[in-house]
Design a protein around this motif. Sequence first.
Motif, mmCIF file in Angstrom:
data_model
loop_
_atom_site.group_PDB
_atom_site.id
_atom_site.type_symbol
_atom_site.label_atom_id
_atom_site.label_comp_id
_atom_site.label_asym_id
_atom_site.label_seq_id
_atom_site.Cartn_x
_atom_site.Cartn_y
_atom_site.Cartn_z
ATOM 1 N N LYS A 3 0.954 -1.049 -0.099
ATOM 2 C CA LYS A 3 -0.328 0.070 -0.299
ATOM 3 C C LYS A 3 1.336 1.735 0.063
ATOM 4 N N ILE A 4 0.933 2.161 -1.233
ATOM 5 C CA ILE A 4 1.897 3.003 -1.220
ATOM 6 C C ILE A 4 0.380 4.320 -1.158
ATOM 7 N N LEU A 5 1.489 5.348 -0.759
ATOM 8 C CA LEU A 5 1.166 7.036 -0.290
ATOM 9 C C LEU A 5 2.158 7.817 -1.451
ATOM 10 N N VAL A 6 1.054 8.858 -1.965
ATOM 11 C CA VAL A 6 1.926 9.171 -3.071
ATOM 12 C C VAL A 6 1.325 10.957 -3.077
ATOM 13 N N VAL A 7 2.312 11.255 -2.537
ATOM 14 C CA VAL A 7 1.536 13.259 -2.531
ATOM 15 C C VAL A 7 2.465 13.971 -3.254
ATOM 16 N N ASP A 8 1.632 14.880 -3.576
ATOM 17 C CA ASP A 8 2.420 15.598 -4.448
ATOM 18 C C ASP A 8 1.008 16.662 -4.827
ATOM 19 N N ASP A 9 1.915 18.371 -4.990
ATOM 20 C CA ASP A 9 0.717 18.938 -5.040
ATOM 21 C C ASP A 9 0.038 19.633 -6.660
ATOM 22 N N GLU A 10 0.747 18.776 -7.604
ATOM 23 C CA GLU A 10 0.425 18.690 -8.732
ATOM 24 C C GLU A 10 -0.347 17.092 -9.024
ATOM 25 N N GLU A 11 -1.777 17.193 -9.468
ATOM 26 C CA GLU A 11 -2.239 16.677 -9.758
ATOM 27 C C GLU A 11 -2.182 15.759 -10.840
ATOM 28 N N THR A 51 6.763 10.792 -1.955
ATOM 29 C CA THR A 51 6.237 12.297 -1.393
ATOM 30 C C THR A 51 7.191 13.120 -2.527
ATOM 31 N N ASP A 52 6.624 14.450 -2.570
ATOM 32 C CA ASP A 52 7.144 16.003 -4.213
ATOM 33 C C ASP A 52 7.433 16.789 -2.227
ATOM 34 N N LEU A 53 8.101 17.572 -2.546
ATOM 35 C CA LEU A 53 8.986 18.176 -1.439
ATOM 36 C C LEU A 53 8.415 19.859 -1.197
ATOM 37 N N VAL A 54 7.709 20.119 -1.966
ATOM 38 C CA VAL A 54 7.951 21.418 -2.629
ATOM 39 C C VAL A 54 5.809 21.807 -2.521
ATOM 40 N N MET A 55 5.671 22.010 -1.538
ATOM 41 C CA MET A 55 3.942 22.150 -1.472
ATOM 42 C C MET A 55 3.179 22.920 -0.259
ATOM 43 N N PRO A 56 2.182 23.464 -0.635
ATOM 44 C CA PRO A 56 1.728 24.131 0.454
ATOM 45 C C PRO A 56 1.313 23.794 1.379
ATOM 46 N N ARG A 57 0.860 24.549 2.696
ATOM 47 C CA ARG A 57 0.577 23.991 3.957
ATOM 48 C C ARG A 57 1.249 23.098 4.494
ATOM 49 N N LYS A 58 2.142 21.672 4.282
ATOM 50 C CA LYS A 58 2.618 21.652 4.682
ATOM 51 C C LYS A 58 3.731 20.598 3.786
ATOM 52 N N ASN A 59 5.157 21.222 3.313
ATOM 53 C CA ASN A 59 5.978 20.125 2.667
ATOM 54 C C ASN A 59 6.518 19.148 2.830
ATOM 55 N N GLY A 60 7.447 18.826 2.066
ATOM 56 C CA GLY A 60 7.788 17.198 2.154
ATOM 57 C C GLY A 60 8.445 17.152 3.591
ATOM 58 N N GLU A 62 8.963 18.631 5.967
ATOM 59 C CA GLU A 62 7.573 18.652 7.059
ATOM 60 C C GLU A 62 7.406 17.390 7.624
ATOM 61 N N MET A 63 6.686 17.419 6.847
ATOM 62 C CA MET A 63 6.109 16.464 6.635
ATOM 63 C C MET A 63 7.144 14.777 7.009
ATOM 64 N N ILE A 64 7.855 14.696 7.038
ATOM 65 C CA ILE A 64 8.985 13.436 6.992
ATOM 66 C C ILE A 64 9.457 13.887 8.465
ATOM 67 N N MET A 65 9.580 15.021 8.764
ATOM 68 C CA MET A 65 9.848 15.326 10.576
ATOM 69 C C MET A 65 9.162 14.538 11.755
ATOM 70 N N VAL A 94 18.554 17.198 2.265
ATOM 71 C CA VAL A 94 17.583 17.801 3.096
ATOM 72 C C VAL A 94 16.827 16.194 3.735
ATOM 73 N N ALA A 95 16.211 16.196 2.462
ATOM 74 C CA ALA A 95 14.858 15.023 2.943
ATOM 75 C C ALA A 95 16.267 13.483 2.828
ATOM 76 N N GLN A 96 17.129 13.063 2.462
ATOM 77 C CA GLN A 96 18.047 12.072 2.528
ATOM 78 C C GLN A 96 18.637 11.765 4.040
#
Length: 123
Positions: A3-11, A51-60, A62-65, A94-96
């Motif tokens: 089960k994989i969650l795909v996160v990106d603000d670009e549809e 996950t994408d990293l540049v996103m509104p509200r909570k970016n990638g 912040e989400m990983i942290m 940074v994500a790495q």
Amino acid sequence: MAKILVVDDEEPIRTLVSKILGKDGHEVMEAEDGVHACEAYQDAEIDLIITDLVMPRKNGIEMIMQLKKSHPDVKVIAISGGSGFSGQIDLLSVAQLLGARHIIKKPFTVDEIRAAVNDMLSY
Ligand SMILES: [Mg+2]
């Protein structure tokens, strides 16, 4: 299969990645920002996040942290075009550092996504 969650603000990118993974037989969920992704992660038994990293509200980043705090074993693949909140910061690096095992630069290829996912699911 996972089960994989795909996160990106670009549809269109979400849809593309979802299609690739769906074809490979995975169950795919989507979220358009870090806030929705964190909610989805709490509610579902997710094996892997792409996950994408540049996103509104909570970016990638912040989400990983946030997820690493409550779920140290969370598996993350980070994808980014590289233009972050500051041109000086390489967000993929940074994500790495924060624990993303694979980082992939946009534009990515189907094979890059597949190889990263297969590796992540094999350990
Ligand atoms: Mg983005």
